[in-house]
Motif scaffolding. Structure first.
Motif, PDB file in Angstrom:
ATOM      1  N   ALA A  30      43.378  74.849  35.971  1.00  0.00           N
ATOM      2  CA  ALA A  30      42.009  74.509  36.335  1.00  0.00           C
ATOM      3  C   ALA A  30      41.067  74.860  35.181  1.00  0.00           C
ATOM      4  O   ALA A  30      41.441  75.599  34.259  1.00  0.00           O
ATOM      5  CB  ALA A  30      41.595  75.249  37.604  1.00  0.00           C
ATOM      6  N   VAL A  31      39.857  74.311  35.237  1.00  0.00           N
ATOM      7  CA  VAL A  31      38.869  74.581  34.197  1.00  0.00           C
ATOM      8  C   VAL A  31      37.486  74.694  34.827  1.00  0.00           C
ATOM      9  O   VAL A  31      37.191  74.048  35.836  1.00  0.00           O
ATOM     10  CB  VAL A  31      38.890  73.464  33.114  1.00  0.00           C
ATOM     11  N   TYR A  33      33.516  74.210  33.876  1.00  0.00           N
ATOM     12  CA  TYR A  33      32.550  73.692  32.915  1.00  0.00           C
ATOM     13  C   TYR A  33      31.141  74.164  33.280  1.00  0.00           C
ATOM     14  O   TYR A  33      30.910  74.678  34.361  1.00  0.00           O
ATOM     15  CB  TYR A  33      32.533  72.153  32.938  1.00  0.00           C
ATOM     16  N   GLU A  38      33.407  77.329  28.331  1.00  0.00           N
ATOM     17  CA  GLU A  38      34.447  76.731  29.167  1.00  0.00           C
ATOM     18  C   GLU A  38      35.519  77.772  29.475  1.00  0.00           C
ATOM     19  O   GLU A  38      35.919  78.533  28.593  1.00  0.00           O
ATOM     20  CB  GLU A  38      35.047  75.540  28.419  1.00  0.00           C
ATOM     21  N   ASN A  40      39.330  78.216  30.994  1.00  0.00           N
ATOM     22  CA  ASN A  40      40.589  77.626  31.440  1.00  0.00           C
ATOM     23  C   ASN A  40      41.420  78.699  32.136  1.00  0.00           C
ATOM     24  O   ASN A  40      41.633  79.780  31.584  1.00  0.00           O
ATOM     25  CB  ASN A  40      41.362  77.067  30.246  1.00  0.00           C
ATOM     26  N   LYS A  74      34.242  69.932  41.218  1.00  0.00           N
ATOM     27  CA  LYS A  74      33.783  68.766  40.469  1.00  0.00           C
ATOM     28  C   LYS A  74      34.772  67.613  40.544  1.00  0.00           C
ATOM     29  O   LYS A  74      34.397  66.467  40.771  1.00  0.00           O
ATOM     30  CB  LYS A  74      33.547  69.155  39.003  1.00  0.00           C
ATOM     31  N   ASP A  75      36.060  67.903  40.344  1.00  0.00           N
ATOM     32  CA  ASP A  75      37.044  66.817  40.320  1.00  0.00           C
ATOM     33  C   ASP A  75      38.433  67.366  40.648  1.00  0.00           C
ATOM     34  O   ASP A  75      38.738  68.538  40.390  1.00  0.00           O
ATOM     35  CB  ASP A  75      37.058  66.147  38.941  1.00  0.00           C
ATOM     36  N   HIS A  87      45.535  69.277  38.913  1.00  0.00           N
ATOM     37  CA  HIS A  87      44.490  69.905  38.088  1.00  0.00           C
ATOM     38  C   HIS A  87      43.191  69.924  38.870  1.00  0.00           C
ATOM     39  O   HIS A  87      42.906  69.024  39.663  1.00  0.00           O
ATOM     40  CB  HIS A  87      44.289  69.125  36.785  1.00  0.00           C
ATOM     41  N   ASP A  89      38.884  70.675  38.475  1.00  0.00           N
ATOM     42  CA  ASP A  89      37.708  70.909  37.638  1.00  0.00           C
ATOM     43  C   ASP A  89      36.605  71.530  38.494  1.00  0.00           C
ATOM     44  O   ASP A  89      36.301  71.027  39.584  1.00  0.00           O
ATOM     45  CB  ASP A  89      37.175  69.598  37.045  1.00  0.00           C
TER      46      ASP A  89
END
Length: 207
Positions: A30-31, A33, A38, A40, A74-75, A87, A89
């Motif tokens: 995952a990340v 933003y 950022e 990770n 987010k995504d 994954h 976001d």
């Protein structure tokens, strides 16, 4: 506001091999933003279930590397073959920076048209909005108590303080339609009235 906590570990290795290793350990990369930098990280797949598989809007408290990050989803990316989560976001919430999120619609009240025998039809279940983190809420309330038969509530009718609604103003949110029974009753009404009307007098016979 509902908050979900996810505890993760900073990612130091990247690439396909590192990603495969994570997935073999049932972890998801995952990340984050939007913040100062950022971030990770990875976390067990089970930790994301309450974020991914819910219709509710939630704030996520990601605890990683000894720090806490308040975020919104987010995504999402899913594996095309296994359909498993691949994954995630997140967008970090920054106090003086507006964020774009999708909030569920909560309908309030019973439409007048439903009380008259109509049926409530919902067109959309959420709204895309832009607002500051302090104005985040679990949903957007829409009062439909005044909605009449064959009437519509549109995006432009929604009033929400400190919220910029980004959907097209003319899009219908909900309407009240005639039920089959009501249509039949309306169709039968003129025939019933005609049957009640006195028959026209027969013309007098000519001598």
């Amino acid at each position: 506001m509902k908050t979900i906590t996810i505890e993760g570990q900073i990612r130091t290795e990247f690439g396909k091999a590192a990603t495969r290793q994570l997935r073999s350990e049932e972890k998801v990369p995952a990340v984050i933003y939007g913040g100062a930098q950022e971030v990770n990280f990875s976390a067990p797949a089970a930790a994301f279930k309450s974020v991914v598989y819910t219709p509710d809007f939630t704030v996520i408290d990601v605890q990683v590397g000894g720090k806490s990050h308040k975020c919104v989803l987010k995504d999402l990316q899913f594996d095309k073959v296994t359909d498993s989560l691949a994954h995630v976001d997140f967008l970090e919430l920054v106090e003086d920076k507006k964020v774009v999120v999708t909030l569920p619609i909560k309908f309030v009240g019973t439409p007048a048209g439903v009380k008259a025998g109509g049926k409530l039809v919902t067109k959309i279940k959420s709204l895309k909005v832009k607002l500051y983190p302090k104005d985040l809420r679990e949903n957007i309330e829409v009062d439909i108590s005044a909605l009449e038969l064959n009437g519509n509530v549109r995006v432009e009718d929604v009033k929400a303080e400190n919220v910029e609604i980004m959907n097209s103003p003319r899009i219908p949110i909900a309407s009240v339609t005639l039920t089959r029974q009501l249509k039949q009753e309306e169709a039968a009404a003129p025939k019933a009235e005609a049957a009640k009307a006195p028959a026209a007098a027969a013309p007098a016979a000519k001598k």
